[in-house]
Design a protein around this motif. Structure first.
Motif, PDB file in Angstrom:
ATOM      1  N   THR A 152      48.710  34.090  39.207  1.00 58.56           N
ATOM      2  CA  THR A 152      48.270  33.837  37.838  1.00 58.56           C
ATOM      3  C   THR A 152      46.793  34.146  37.674  1.00 58.56           C
ATOM      4  O   THR A 152      46.370  34.743  36.669  1.00 58.56           O
ATOM      5  N   TYR A 153      45.981  33.755  38.645  1.00 52.41           N
ATOM      6  CA  TYR A 153      44.555  34.035  38.579  1.00 52.41           C
ATOM      7  C   TYR A 153      44.295  35.534  38.490  1.00 52.41           C
ATOM      8  O   TYR A 153      43.496  36.004  37.666  1.00 52.41           O
ATOM      9  N   GLY A 154      44.970  36.305  39.328  1.00 50.10           N
ATOM     10  CA  GLY A 154      44.776  37.750  39.305  1.00 50.10           C
ATOM     11  C   GLY A 154      45.164  38.365  37.975  1.00 50.10           C
ATOM     12  O   GLY A 154      44.457  39.241  37.447  1.00 50.10           O
ATOM     13  N   LEU A 155      46.277  37.909  37.393  1.00 52.75           N
ATOM     14  CA  LEU A 155      46.748  38.467  36.133  1.00 52.75           C
ATOM     15  C   LEU A 155      45.832  38.108  34.973  1.00 52.75           C
ATOM     16  O   LEU A 155      45.568  38.935  34.084  1.00 52.75           O
ATOM     17  N   ILE A 156      45.342  36.862  34.951  1.00 52.82           N
ATOM     18  CA  ILE A 156      44.506  36.425  33.829  1.00 52.82           C
ATOM     19  C   ILE A 156      43.100  37.005  33.921  1.00 52.82           C
ATOM     20  O   ILE A 156      42.524  37.455  32.922  1.00 52.82           O
ATOM     21  N   GLU A 157      42.518  37.003  35.110  1.00 52.24           N
ATOM     22  CA  GLU A 157      41.127  37.421  35.257  1.00 52.24           C
ATOM     23  C   GLU A 157      40.970  38.911  35.543  1.00 52.24           C
ATOM     24  O   GLU A 157      39.849  39.425  35.555  1.00 52.24           O
ATOM     25  N   GLY A 158      42.077  39.611  35.771  1.00 51.83           N
ATOM     26  CA  GLY A 158      41.981  41.028  36.120  1.00 51.83           C
ATOM     27  C   GLY A 158      41.302  41.868  35.065  1.00 51.83           C
ATOM     28  O   GLY A 158      40.514  42.775  35.376  1.00 51.83           O
ATOM     29  N   GLY A 159      41.604  41.582  33.776  1.00 50.62           N
ATOM     30  CA  GLY A 159      41.001  42.367  32.709  1.00 50.62           C
ATOM     31  C   GLY A 159      39.496  42.205  32.631  1.00 50.62           C
ATOM     32  O   GLY A 159      38.768  43.167  32.362  1.00 50.62           O
ATOM     33  N   ALA A 160      38.996  40.992  32.882  1.00 54.75           N
ATOM     34  CA  ALA A 160      37.567  40.721  32.777  1.00 54.75           C
ATOM     35  C   ALA A 160      36.806  41.168  34.022  1.00 54.75           C
ATOM     36  O   ALA A 160      35.706  41.717  33.928  1.00 54.75           O
ATOM     37  N   LYS A 161      37.376  40.944  35.189  1.00 54.57           N
ATOM     38  CA  LYS A 161      36.666  41.232  36.436  1.00 54.57           C
ATOM     39  C   LYS A 161      36.937  42.633  36.971  1.00 54.57           C
ATOM     40  O   LYS A 161      36.244  43.102  37.872  1.00 54.57           O
ATOM     41  N   GLY A 162      37.967  43.283  36.420  1.00 56.90           N
ATOM     42  CA  GLY A 162      38.322  44.622  36.899  1.00 56.90           C
ATOM     43  C   GLY A 162      39.500  44.543  37.855  1.00 56.90           C
ATOM     44  O   GLY A 162      39.480  43.778  38.821  1.00 56.90           O
ATOM     45  N   TRP A 163      40.530  45.360  37.586  1.00 52.09           N
ATOM     46  CA  TRP A 163      41.756  45.269  38.371  1.00 52.09           C
ATOM     47  C   TRP A 163      41.565  45.726  39.810  1.00 52.09           C
ATOM     48  O   TRP A 163      42.367  45.401  40.677  1.00 52.09           O
ATOM     49  N   THR A 164      40.504  46.484  40.063  1.00 48.43           N
ATOM     50  CA  THR A 164      40.262  46.952  41.433  1.00 48.43           C
ATOM     51  C   THR A 164      39.150  46.174  42.123  1.00 48.43           C
ATOM     52  O   THR A 164      38.735  46.542  43.226  1.00 48.43           O
ATOM     53  N   SER A 165      38.674  45.097  41.486  1.00 43.15           N
ATOM     54  CA  SER A 165      37.615  44.305  42.109  1.00 43.15           C
ATOM     55  C   SER A 165      38.167  43.567  43.326  1.00 43.15           C
ATOM     56  O   SER A 165      39.376  43.280  43.411  1.00 43.15           O
ATOM     57  N   GLY A 166      37.284  43.227  44.241  1.00 41.54           N
ATOM     58  CA  GLY A 166      37.711  42.588  45.482  1.00 41.54           C
ATOM     59  C   GLY A 166      38.407  41.264  45.267  1.00 41.54           C
ATOM     60  O   GLY A 166      39.419  40.972  45.920  1.00 41.54           O
ATOM     61  N   ILE A 167      37.891  40.446  44.324  1.00 42.01           N
ATOM     62  CA  ILE A 167      38.461  39.115  44.125  1.00 42.01           C
ATOM     63  C   ILE A 167      39.859  39.194  43.512  1.00 42.01           C
ATOM     64  O   ILE A 167      40.739  38.383  43.837  1.00 42.01           O
ATOM     65  N   ILE A 168      40.079  40.189  42.651  1.00 40.72           N
ATOM     66  CA  ILE A 168      41.401  40.335  42.032  1.00 40.72           C
ATOM     67  C   ILE A 168      42.404  40.879  43.043  1.00 40.72           C
ATOM     68  O   ILE A 168      43.531  40.361  43.171  1.00 40.72           O
ATOM     69  N   LEU A 169      42.015  41.914  43.771  1.00 40.68           N
ATOM     70  CA  LEU A 169      42.909  42.429  44.816  1.00 40.68           C
ATOM     71  C   LEU A 169      43.180  41.366  45.866  1.00 40.68           C
ATOM     72  O   LEU A 169      44.305  41.253  46.378  1.00 40.68           O
ATOM     73  N   GLY A 170      42.161  40.566  46.180  1.00 43.96           N
ATOM     74  CA  GLY A 170      42.349  39.487  47.143  1.00 43.96           C
ATOM     75  C   GLY A 170      43.305  38.425  46.644  1.00 43.96           C
ATOM     76  O   GLY A 170      44.107  37.886  47.422  1.00 43.96           O
ATOM     77  N   SER A 171      43.252  38.128  45.334  1.00 41.03           N
ATOM     78  CA  SER A 171      44.168  37.120  44.789  1.00 41.03           C
ATOM     79  C   SER A 171      45.611  37.603  44.839  1.00 41.03           C
ATOM     80  O   SER A 171      46.524  36.829  45.158  1.00 41.03           O
ATOM     81  N   PHE A 172      45.831  38.895  44.549  1.00 44.68           N
ATOM     82  CA  PHE A 172      47.190  39.434  44.636  1.00 44.68           C
ATOM     83  C   PHE A 172      47.682  39.446  46.088  1.00 44.68           C
ATOM     84  O   PHE A 172      48.851  39.124  46.365  1.00 44.68           O
ATOM     85  N   ALA A 173      46.799  39.814  47.007  1.00 46.19           N
ATOM     86  CA  ALA A 173      47.184  39.809  48.422  1.00 46.19           C
ATOM     87  C   ALA A 173      47.497  38.396  48.892  1.00 46.19           C
ATOM     88  O   ALA A 173      48.474  38.168  49.624  1.00 46.19           O
ATOM     89  N   ALA A 174      46.674  37.439  48.453  1.00 42.96           N
ATOM     90  CA  ALA A 174      46.925  36.043  48.826  1.00 42.96           C
ATOM     91  C   ALA A 174      48.259  35.568  48.268  1.00 42.96           C
ATOM     92  O   ALA A 174      48.997  34.828  48.937  1.00 42.96           O
ATOM     93  N   ALA A 175      48.593  35.991  47.034  1.00 41.84           N
ATOM     94  CA  ALA A 175      49.872  35.593  46.437  1.00 41.84           C
ATOM     95  C   ALA A 175      51.039  36.094  47.278  1.00 41.84           C
ATOM     96  O   ALA A 175      52.021  35.365  47.491  1.00 41.84           O
ATOM     97  N   VAL A 176      50.941  37.342  47.761  1.00 34.43           N
ATOM     98  CA  VAL A 176      52.014  37.911  48.593  1.00 34.43           C
ATOM     99  C   VAL A 176      52.145  37.145  49.903  1.00 34.43           C
ATOM    100  O   VAL A 176      53.251  36.751  50.316  1.00 34.43           O
ATOM    101  N   VAL A 177      51.019  36.927  50.574  1.00 34.40           N
ATOM    102  CA  VAL A 177      51.037  36.245  51.872  1.00 34.40           C
ATOM    103  C   VAL A 177      51.567  34.823  51.729  1.00 34.40           C
ATOM    104  O   VAL A 177      52.405  34.360  52.525  1.00 34.40           O
ATOM    105  N   ILE A 178      51.076  34.103  50.708  1.00 39.44           N
ATOM    106  CA  ILE A 178      51.500  32.713  50.520  1.00 39.44           C
ATOM    107  C   ILE A 178      52.974  32.641  50.147  1.00 39.44           C
ATOM    108  O   ILE A 178      53.697  31.734  50.587  1.00 39.44           O
TER     109      ILE A 178
END
Length: 456
Positions: free
Chosen positions: A197-223
Protein backbone atom coordinates in the motif's frame (compact mmCIF):
# COMPACT_ATOMS: atom_id res chain seq x y z
CA UNK A 1 -25.72 -0.19 17.82
CA UNK A 2 -22.05 -1.10 17.69
CA UNK A 3 -22.12 -2.24 14.09
CA UNK A 4 -24.29 0.78 13.21
CA UNK A 5 -21.58 3.05 14.61
CA UNK A 6 -18.82 1.33 12.61
CA UNK A 7 -20.66 1.44 9.29
CA UNK A 8 -21.89 4.99 9.87
CA UNK A 9 -18.26 5.99 10.37
CA UNK A 10 -17.29 4.14 7.21
CA UNK A 11 -19.40 6.19 4.81
CA UNK A 12 -19.44 9.42 6.79
CA UNK A 13 -15.68 9.81 6.31
CA UNK A 14 -16.01 9.78 2.53
CA UNK A 15 -18.34 12.78 2.70
CA UNK A 16 -15.76 14.75 4.71
CA UNK A 17 -12.70 14.10 2.53
CA UNK A 18 -12.93 17.37 0.54
CA UNK A 19 -13.13 19.40 3.76
CA UNK A 20 -10.21 17.45 5.24
CA UNK A 21 -8.15 18.21 2.15
CA UNK A 22 -8.80 21.94 2.47
CA UNK A 23 -8.40 22.34 6.24
CA UNK A 24 -5.45 19.97 6.65
CA UNK A 25 -3.75 21.27 3.47
CA UNK A 26 -3.06 17.75 2.30
CA UNK A 27 -2.87 16.17 -1.13
CA UNK A 28 -4.53 13.08 -2.59
CA UNK A 29 -2.01 10.62 -1.05
CA UNK A 30 -2.83 12.11 2.36
CA UNK A 31 -6.53 11.41 1.82
CA UNK A 32 -5.69 7.89 0.70
CA UNK A 33 -3.84 7.26 3.96
CA UNK A 34 -6.79 8.59 5.98
CA UNK A 35 -8.91 5.84 4.44
CA UNK A 36 -6.40 3.03 3.98
CA UNK A 37 -4.84 3.29 7.45
CA UNK A 38 -8.24 2.29 8.82
CA UNK A 39 -9.19 -0.32 6.23
CA UNK A 40 -5.76 -1.97 6.38
CA UNK A 41 -6.02 -2.63 10.12
CA UNK A 42 -9.59 -3.89 9.80
CA UNK A 43 -8.62 -6.22 6.95
CA UNK A 44 -5.66 -7.73 8.75
CA UNK A 45 -7.16 -7.98 12.25
CA UNK A 46 -10.73 -9.03 11.45
CA UNK A 47 -10.02 -12.77 11.65
CA UNK A 48 -7.95 -12.36 14.81
CA UNK A 49 -10.74 -10.28 16.36
CA UNK A 50 -13.16 -13.18 16.01
CA UNK A 51 -10.66 -15.62 17.52
CA UNK A 52 -9.96 -13.22 20.40
CA UNK A 53 -13.71 -12.94 21.09
CA UNK A 54 -14.14 -16.71 21.20
CA UNK A 55 -11.04 -17.28 23.29
CA UNK A 56 -11.11 -14.44 25.83
CA UNK A 57 -14.81 -13.65 26.05
CA UNK A 58 -17.15 -12.10 23.49
CA UNK A 59 -18.49 -9.40 25.79
CA UNK A 60 -15.00 -8.43 26.92
CA UNK A 61 -13.60 -8.14 23.38
CA UNK A 62 -16.72 -6.40 22.07
CA UNK A 63 -16.67 -3.74 24.79
CA UNK A 64 -12.91 -3.37 24.42
CA UNK A 65 -13.49 -2.69 20.74
CA UNK A 66 -16.18 -0.11 21.55
CA UNK A 67 -13.89 1.69 24.01
CA UNK A 68 -10.92 1.71 21.61
CA UNK A 69 -13.07 2.85 18.71
CA UNK A 70 -14.65 5.64 20.79
CA UNK A 71 -11.36 6.92 22.20
CA UNK A 72 -9.79 6.71 18.74
CA UNK A 73 -12.65 8.83 17.40
CA UNK A 74 -11.71 11.50 19.97
CA UNK A 75 -8.08 11.31 18.81
CA UNK A 76 -9.27 11.83 15.22
CA UNK A 77 -11.52 14.74 16.18
CA UNK A 78 -8.79 16.67 18.02
CA UNK A 79 -5.96 15.71 15.64
CA UNK A 80 -3.77 18.80 15.05
CA UNK A 81 -2.17 17.35 11.92
CA UNK A 82 -2.52 14.70 9.23
CA UNK A 83 -0.15 12.38 11.09
CA UNK A 84 -2.26 12.44 14.23
CA UNK A 85 -5.43 11.86 12.20
CA UNK A 86 -3.89 8.81 10.51
CA UNK A 87 -2.81 7.53 13.95
CA UNK A 88 -6.40 7.88 15.16
CA UNK A 89 -7.66 6.04 12.10
CA UNK A 90 -5.27 3.15 12.81
CA UNK A 91 -6.67 2.93 16.35
CA UNK A 92 -10.21 3.06 14.96
CA UNK A 93 -9.37 0.12 12.71
CA UNK A 94 -8.13 -1.89 15.69
CA UNK A 95 -11.34 -1.13 17.60
CA UNK A 96 -13.56 -2.00 14.65
CA UNK A 97 -11.75 -5.31 14.10
CA UNK A 98 -12.69 -6.31 17.66
CA UNK A 99 -16.15 -4.74 17.68
CA UNK A 100 -17.60 -6.16 14.46
CA UNK A 101 -16.98 -9.92 14.90
CA UNK A 102 -17.65 -9.56 18.63
CA UNK A 103 -21.11 -8.09 18.01
CA UNK A 104 -22.12 -10.96 15.74
CA UNK A 105 -20.65 -13.58 18.08
CA UNK A 106 -22.66 -12.13 20.98
CA UNK A 107 -25.87 -12.37 18.97
CA UNK A 108 -25.19 -15.96 17.98
CA UNK A 109 -24.53 -16.91 21.60
CA UNK A 110 -27.58 -15.02 22.91
CA UNK A 111 -30.02 -16.79 20.56
CA UNK A 112 -29.32 -20.55 20.60
CA UNK A 113 -32.57 -21.32 18.76
CA UNK A 114 -31.85 -21.19 15.03
CA UNK A 115 -35.08 -19.42 14.01
CA UNK A 116 -34.64 -16.68 16.62
CA UNK A 117 -30.98 -16.31 15.72
CA UNK A 118 -31.87 -15.75 12.06
CA UNK A 119 -34.28 -12.97 13.04
CA UNK A 120 -31.73 -11.35 15.35
CA UNK A 121 -28.98 -11.43 12.73
CA UNK A 122 -31.42 -10.07 10.16
CA UNK A 123 -32.15 -7.11 12.45
CA UNK A 124 -28.40 -6.69 13.04
CA UNK A 125 -27.77 -6.57 9.29
CA UNK A 126 -30.71 -4.22 8.69
CA UNK A 127 -29.58 -1.68 11.30
CA UNK A 128 -26.04 -1.95 9.92
CA UNK A 129 -27.40 -1.09 6.48
CA UNK A 130 -29.13 1.99 7.90
CA UNK A 131 -25.78 3.16 9.25
CA UNK A 132 -24.20 2.59 5.85
CA UNK A 133 -26.89 4.57 4.02
CA UNK A 134 -27.05 7.39 6.59
CA UNK A 135 -23.32 8.15 6.44
CA UNK A 136 -23.17 10.43 3.37
CA UNK A 137 -26.16 12.53 4.48
CA UNK A 138 -25.02 12.77 8.09
CA UNK A 139 -21.50 13.64 6.96
CA UNK A 140 -22.73 16.39 4.68
CA UNK A 141 -24.90 17.92 7.41
CA UNK A 142 -22.18 17.80 10.09
CA UNK A 143 -19.39 19.13 7.86
CA UNK A 144 -21.65 21.88 6.52
CA UNK A 145 -22.65 22.96 10.05
CA UNK A 146 -19.21 22.55 11.67
CA UNK A 147 -16.22 20.91 9.95
CA UNK A 148 -14.75 17.44 9.38
CA UNK A 149 -13.98 16.96 13.10
CA UNK A 150 -17.70 16.66 13.87
CA UNK A 151 -17.99 13.36 11.96
CA UNK A 152 -15.74 11.70 14.53
CA UNK A 153 -17.28 13.36 17.58
CA UNK A 154 -20.66 11.85 16.68
CA UNK A 155 -19.23 8.45 17.65
CA UNK A 156 -18.51 9.53 21.22
CA UNK A 157 -22.07 9.65 22.64
CA UNK A 158 -22.93 6.41 20.83
CA UNK A 159 -19.88 4.68 22.31
CA UNK A 160 -20.56 5.97 25.83
CA UNK A 161 -24.20 4.83 25.72
CA UNK A 162 -23.11 1.45 24.36
CA UNK A 163 -20.74 0.83 27.27
CA UNK A 164 -23.23 2.00 29.92
CA UNK A 165 -26.03 -0.16 28.52
CA UNK A 166 -23.95 -3.20 27.62
CA UNK A 167 -22.09 -3.64 30.92
CA UNK A 168 -25.17 -4.69 32.95
CA UNK A 169 -27.09 -6.19 30.01
CA UNK A 170 -24.81 -8.45 27.98
CA UNK A 171 -23.88 -11.90 29.20
CA UNK A 172 -20.36 -13.23 28.81
CA UNK A 173 -19.66 -16.27 26.65
CA UNK A 174 -16.59 -17.90 25.17
CA UNK A 175 -15.44 -20.98 23.29
CA UNK A 176 -13.07 -23.00 25.44
CA UNK A 177 -11.89 -24.86 22.33
CA UNK A 178 -11.02 -21.73 20.37
CA UNK A 179 -7.76 -21.98 18.44
CA UNK A 180 -4.60 -20.19 19.47
CA UNK A 181 -3.86 -16.72 18.09
CA UNK A 182 -1.68 -16.69 14.98
CA UNK A 183 0.54 -13.79 16.04
CA UNK A 184 3.29 -14.24 13.38
CA UNK A 185 0.74 -14.54 10.58
CA UNK A 186 -1.15 -11.45 11.75
CA UNK A 187 2.01 -9.33 11.98
CA UNK A 188 3.32 -10.48 8.60
CA UNK A 189 -0.03 -9.83 6.91
CA UNK A 190 -0.12 -6.25 8.20
CA UNK A 191 3.48 -5.60 7.15
CA UNK A 192 3.09 -7.19 3.71
CA UNK A 193 -0.10 -5.41 2.66
CA UNK A 194 1.14 -2.24 4.35
CA UNK A 195 4.38 -2.23 2.34
CA UNK A 196 2.47 -2.76 -0.91
CA UNK A 197 0.00 0.00 0.00
CA UNK A 198 2.81 2.40 0.83
CA UNK A 199 4.45 1.84 -2.54
CA UNK A 200 1.19 2.34 -4.44
CA UNK A 201 0.16 5.50 -2.58
CA UNK A 202 3.54 7.22 -2.41
CA UNK A 203 4.87 6.08 -5.79
CA UNK A 204 3.39 9.03 -7.67
CA UNK A 205 4.93 11.61 -5.33
CA UNK A 206 8.32 9.99 -4.71
CA UNK A 207 8.80 8.48 -8.17
CA UNK A 208 8.06 4.91 -9.18
CA UNK A 209 11.75 4.15 -9.68
CA UNK A 210 12.94 5.72 -6.43
CA UNK A 211 14.78 3.47 -4.00
CA UNK A 212 12.19 3.69 -1.23
CA UNK A 213 9.31 2.77 -3.55
CA UNK A 214 11.15 -0.13 -5.18
CA UNK A 215 12.21 -1.22 -1.71
CA UNK A 216 8.62 -1.18 -0.46
CA UNK A 217 7.48 -3.38 -3.36
CA UNK A 218 10.39 -5.76 -2.78
CA UNK A 219 9.58 -5.89 0.93
CA UNK A 220 5.93 -6.66 0.10
CA UNK A 221 7.01 -9.64 -2.03
CA UNK A 222 9.44 -11.00 0.56
CA UNK A 223 7.00 -10.56 3.46
CA UNK A 224 4.18 -12.18 1.48
CA UNK A 225 6.38 -15.21 0.78
CA UNK A 226 7.23 -15.39 4.49
CA UNK A 227 3.52 -15.12 5.35
CA UNK A 228 2.65 -18.02 3.04
CA UNK A 229 5.46 -20.10 4.56
CA UNK A 230 4.29 -19.39 8.11
CA UNK A 231 0.64 -20.07 7.29
CA UNK A 232 1.60 -23.37 5.68
CA UNK A 233 3.42 -24.60 8.78
CA UNK A 234 1.56 -23.21 11.80
CA UNK A 235 -1.08 -25.56 13.29
CA UNK A 236 -3.62 -22.74 13.73
CA UNK A 237 -3.15 -20.30 10.82
CA UNK A 238 -5.24 -17.14 10.57
CA UNK A 239 -5.81 -17.96 6.88
CA UNK A 240 -5.56 -21.74 6.26
CA UNK A 241 -4.05 -22.17 2.81
CA UNK A 242 -5.59 -25.63 2.43
CA UNK A 243 -9.00 -23.97 1.94
CA UNK A 244 -7.75 -22.42 -1.28
CA UNK A 245 -7.27 -25.90 -2.76
CA UNK A 246 -11.01 -25.81 -3.33
CA UNK A 247 -11.44 -24.03 -6.69
CA UNK A 248 -14.83 -22.53 -5.78
CA UNK A 249 -13.44 -21.08 -2.54
CA UNK A 250 -10.51 -19.58 -4.46
CA UNK A 251 -12.69 -18.10 -7.20
CA UNK A 252 -15.21 -16.68 -4.70
CA UNK A 253 -12.50 -14.93 -2.70
CA UNK A 254 -10.66 -13.73 -5.79
CA UNK A 255 -13.86 -12.15 -7.04
CA UNK A 256 -14.42 -10.66 -3.58
CA UNK A 257 -11.05 -8.91 -3.79
CA UNK A 258 -12.25 -7.21 -6.96
CA UNK A 259 -15.56 -6.27 -5.32
CA UNK A 260 -13.65 -4.46 -2.58
CA UNK A 261 -11.30 -2.96 -5.18
CA UNK A 262 -14.04 -1.55 -7.39
CA UNK A 263 -16.45 -0.52 -4.65
CA UNK A 264 -14.10 1.18 -2.21
CA UNK A 265 -11.76 2.49 -4.87
CA UNK A 266 -14.62 4.30 -6.62
CA UNK A 267 -16.59 5.41 -3.54
CA UNK A 268 -13.42 7.11 -2.30
CA UNK A 269 -13.74 9.61 -5.17
CA UNK A 270 -17.50 10.22 -5.28
CA UNK A 271 -17.66 13.21 -2.92
CA UNK A 272 -14.44 14.59 -4.39
CA UNK A 273 -16.00 14.47 -7.86
CA UNK A 274 -19.07 16.43 -6.82
CA UNK A 275 -17.14 18.98 -4.73
CA UNK A 276 -13.92 19.43 -6.72
CA UNK A 277 -15.09 18.81 -10.28
CA UNK A 278 -18.71 19.96 -10.21
CA UNK A 279 -18.37 22.60 -7.48
CA UNK A 280 -21.08 21.31 -5.14
CA UNK A 281 -21.09 22.01 -1.41
CA UNK A 282 -20.18 19.23 1.01
CA UNK A 283 -23.82 18.94 2.09
CA UNK A 284 -25.09 18.66 -1.47
CA UNK A 285 -22.33 16.19 -2.33
CA UNK A 286 -23.37 14.03 0.62
CA UNK A 287 -26.91 13.92 -0.70
CA UNK A 288 -25.73 13.26 -4.24
CA UNK A 289 -23.74 10.17 -3.26
CA UNK A 290 -26.74 8.56 -1.54
CA UNK A 291 -27.94 6.51 -4.56
CA UNK A 292 -24.98 4.14 -4.19
CA UNK A 293 -25.72 3.40 -0.51
CA UNK A 294 -29.46 3.18 -1.13
CA UNK A 295 -28.93 0.87 -4.09
CA UNK A 296 -26.91 -1.44 -1.87
CA UNK A 297 -29.37 -1.26 1.02
CA UNK A 298 -32.37 -2.03 -1.22
CA UNK A 299 -30.83 -4.84 -3.27
CA UNK A 300 -28.74 -6.60 -0.58
CA UNK A 301 -31.68 -8.37 1.15
CA UNK A 302 -32.67 -9.98 -2.16
CA UNK A 303 -29.22 -11.06 -3.34
CA UNK A 304 -29.24 -14.33 -1.40
CA UNK A 305 -32.75 -15.20 -2.57
CA UNK A 306 -31.80 -14.56 -6.18
CA UNK A 307 -28.71 -16.75 -5.79
CA UNK A 308 -30.86 -19.52 -4.31
CA UNK A 309 -33.26 -19.30 -7.23
CA UNK A 310 -30.96 -18.70 -10.20
CA UNK A 311 -27.59 -19.92 -8.94
CA UNK A 312 -24.33 -18.38 -7.84
CA UNK A 313 -22.85 -17.90 -11.33
CA UNK A 314 -25.76 -15.97 -12.81
CA UNK A 315 -26.23 -13.57 -9.89
CA UNK A 316 -22.54 -12.84 -9.24
CA UNK A 317 -21.58 -12.35 -12.88
CA UNK A 318 -24.68 -10.19 -13.42
CA UNK A 319 -23.77 -8.06 -10.40
CA UNK A 320 -20.18 -7.60 -11.57
CA UNK A 321 -21.33 -6.71 -15.08
CA UNK A 322 -23.87 -4.22 -13.69
CA UNK A 323 -21.29 -2.58 -11.41
CA UNK A 324 -18.70 -2.56 -14.20
CA UNK A 325 -21.05 -0.91 -16.68
CA UNK A 326 -22.07 1.65 -14.05
CA UNK A 327 -18.44 2.56 -13.43
CA UNK A 328 -17.72 2.79 -17.18
CA UNK A 329 -20.64 5.18 -17.65
CA UNK A 330 -19.40 7.22 -14.68
CA UNK A 331 -16.05 7.50 -16.43
CA UNK A 332 -17.60 9.71 -19.11
CA UNK A 333 -19.32 12.11 -16.70
CA UNK A 334 -17.86 15.62 -16.68
CA UNK A 335 -18.15 18.93 -14.82
CA UNK A 336 -21.15 20.08 -16.84
CA UNK A 337 -23.11 16.81 -16.62
CA UNK A 338 -26.44 17.37 -14.85
CA UNK A 339 -27.22 15.29 -11.79
CA UNK A 340 -30.24 13.78 -13.54
CA UNK A 341 -27.69 11.98 -15.73
CA UNK A 342 -25.47 10.98 -12.83
CA UNK A 343 -27.61 9.56 -10.01
CA UNK A 344 -28.75 6.46 -11.89
CA UNK A 345 -25.14 5.52 -12.62
CA UNK A 346 -24.38 5.59 -8.89
CA UNK A 347 -27.49 3.51 -8.14
CA UNK A 348 -26.46 0.90 -10.73
CA UNK A 349 -23.01 0.65 -9.14
CA UNK A 350 -24.49 0.14 -5.66
CA UNK A 351 -27.04 -2.41 -6.87
CA UNK A 352 -24.42 -4.32 -8.85
CA UNK A 353 -22.03 -4.69 -5.95
CA UNK A 354 -24.91 -5.60 -3.62
CA UNK A 355 -25.74 -8.54 -5.89
CA UNK A 356 -22.23 -9.93 -5.49
CA UNK A 357 -21.33 -9.74 -1.80
CA UNK A 358 -23.80 -12.06 -0.11
CA UNK A 359 -23.66 -14.79 -2.83
CA UNK A 360 -19.85 -14.67 -2.89
CA UNK A 361 -19.72 -15.11 0.87
CA UNK A 362 -22.31 -17.87 0.61
CA UNK A 363 -20.24 -19.65 -2.03
CA UNK A 364 -17.14 -19.47 0.15
CA UNK A 365 -19.05 -20.85 3.15
CA UNK A 366 -20.70 -23.70 1.27
CA UNK A 367 -17.42 -24.75 -0.36
CA UNK A 368 -15.92 -25.77 3.01
CA UNK A 369 -16.93 -28.04 5.86
CA UNK A 370 -19.87 -26.80 7.98
CA UNK A 371 -17.57 -26.51 11.01
CA UNK A 372 -15.44 -23.98 9.11
CA UNK A 373 -18.29 -21.78 7.92
CA UNK A 374 -17.43 -18.97 10.33
CA UNK A 375 -13.79 -19.02 9.26
CA UNK A 376 -14.78 -18.97 5.58
CA UNK A 377 -17.07 -15.99 6.18
CA UNK A 378 -14.27 -14.17 7.98
CA UNK A 379 -11.80 -14.84 5.16
CA UNK A 380 -14.37 -13.57 2.65
CA UNK A 381 -14.72 -10.32 4.59
CA UNK A 382 -10.94 -10.06 4.87
CA UNK A 383 -10.36 -10.50 1.13
CA UNK A 384 -12.94 -7.80 0.43
CA UNK A 385 -11.15 -5.43 2.79
CA UNK A 386 -7.80 -6.22 1.16
CA UNK A 387 -9.38 -5.33 -2.17
CA UNK A 388 -10.63 -2.07 -0.64
CA UNK A 389 -7.10 -1.16 0.50
CA UNK A 390 -5.71 -1.85 -2.96
CA UNK A 391 -8.62 -0.07 -4.69
CA UNK A 392 -7.98 3.21 -2.89
CA UNK A 393 -4.22 2.87 -3.46
CA UNK A 394 -4.27 1.81 -7.12
CA UNK A 395 -7.02 4.14 -8.36
CA UNK A 396 -5.48 6.98 -6.40
CA UNK A 397 -2.15 6.24 -8.08
CA UNK A 398 -3.87 6.44 -11.47
CA UNK A 399 -5.34 9.85 -10.66
CA UNK A 400 -1.97 11.09 -9.37
CA UNK A 401 -0.17 9.82 -12.47
CA UNK A 402 -2.66 11.55 -14.78
CA UNK A 403 -2.28 14.83 -12.90
CA UNK A 404 1.51 14.51 -13.05
CA UNK A 405 1.26 14.21 -16.83
CA UNK A 406 -0.65 17.49 -17.02
CA UNK A 407 -4.25 16.22 -17.04
CA UNK A 408 -6.93 17.72 -14.84
CA UNK A 409 -8.22 16.10 -11.66
CA UNK A 410 -11.49 15.36 -13.46
CA UNK A 411 -9.65 13.59 -16.27
CA UNK A 412 -7.80 11.55 -13.66
CA UNK A 413 -11.10 10.52 -12.10
CA UNK A 414 -12.39 9.45 -15.51
CA UNK A 415 -9.39 7.16 -15.91
CA UNK A 416 -9.85 5.73 -12.41
CA UNK A 417 -13.56 4.98 -12.95
CA UNK A 418 -12.90 3.43 -16.36
CA UNK A 419 -10.15 1.25 -14.88
CA UNK A 420 -12.39 0.06 -12.05
CA UNK A 421 -15.21 -0.67 -14.50
CA UNK A 422 -12.97 -2.63 -16.84
CA UNK A 423 -11.55 -4.62 -13.92
CA UNK A 424 -15.07 -5.57 -12.79
CA UNK A 425 -16.07 -6.67 -16.28
CA UNK A 426 -12.93 -8.77 -16.67
CA UNK A 427 -13.60 -10.38 -13.29
CA UNK A 428 -17.17 -11.13 -14.38
CA UNK A 429 -15.93 -12.81 -17.56
CA UNK A 430 -13.27 -14.80 -15.71
CA UNK A 431 -15.64 -15.90 -12.96
CA UNK A 432 -18.38 -16.84 -15.40
CA UNK A 433 -16.07 -18.79 -17.72
CA UNK A 434 -14.48 -20.70 -14.87
CA UNK A 435 -17.85 -21.69 -13.42
CA UNK A 436 -19.17 -22.78 -16.81
CA UNK A 437 -16.04 -24.85 -17.42
CA UNK A 438 -16.11 -26.54 -14.01
CA UNK A 439 -19.92 -26.74 -13.80
CA UNK A 440 -20.14 -26.67 -9.99
CA UNK A 441 -23.39 -27.16 -8.21
CA UNK A 442 -25.43 -24.00 -7.83
CA UNK A 443 -24.44 -22.17 -4.70
CA UNK A 444 -26.84 -19.96 -2.84
CA UNK A 445 -26.10 -17.46 -0.14
CA UNK A 446 -27.27 -18.38 3.36
CA UNK A 447 -30.41 -16.64 4.51
CA UNK A 448 -29.57 -14.21 5.88
CA UNK A 449 -25.80 -13.93 5.52
CA UNK A 450 -24.61 -10.93 7.51
CA UNK A 451 -21.54 -9.03 6.41
CA UNK A 452 -19.06 -8.56 9.27
CA UNK A 453 -17.37 -5.78 7.42
CA UNK A 454 -16.76 -2.04 7.22
CA UNK A 455 -16.85 -0.20 3.91
CA UNK A 456 -14.57 2.65 4.25
Amino acid sequence: MGQFMVLLDSTIVGAALPDMQNRLHTDLPGLQWIVDAYVLLVAMLLLSGGVFADRFGRKRIYLSGVVVFTLASVVCAVAPSLGWLITGRVLQGIGAAALSPGSLALLAAAYPVAQERVKAIGLWAGISGIGLAAGPLAGGILVNAFDWRAIFLVNVPIGVVLVLVALPTLGESRNTNAPAIDVPGTILSILGVGALTYGLIEGGAKGWTSGIILGSFAAAVVITIAFLAVEGRTPTPMMPLRLFRNPLFTVANSAMVMVGFGLMGSVFFFSQFFVTVQGASVLVAGLQTLPTSLGMAIVSPYAGRLAAKYGFRVVVTSGLVLAGLGLLTLGVVHADTGYVNVWWRLAIIGAGFALTMSPLTGAAIQSVNPQEGGLASGISSTTRQIGAVLGVAVLGAIVTARESSGASFGAGLDSAFLTAGAACLLTAVGTGLWLVKSRPAAVAAPQPQPQTQTID
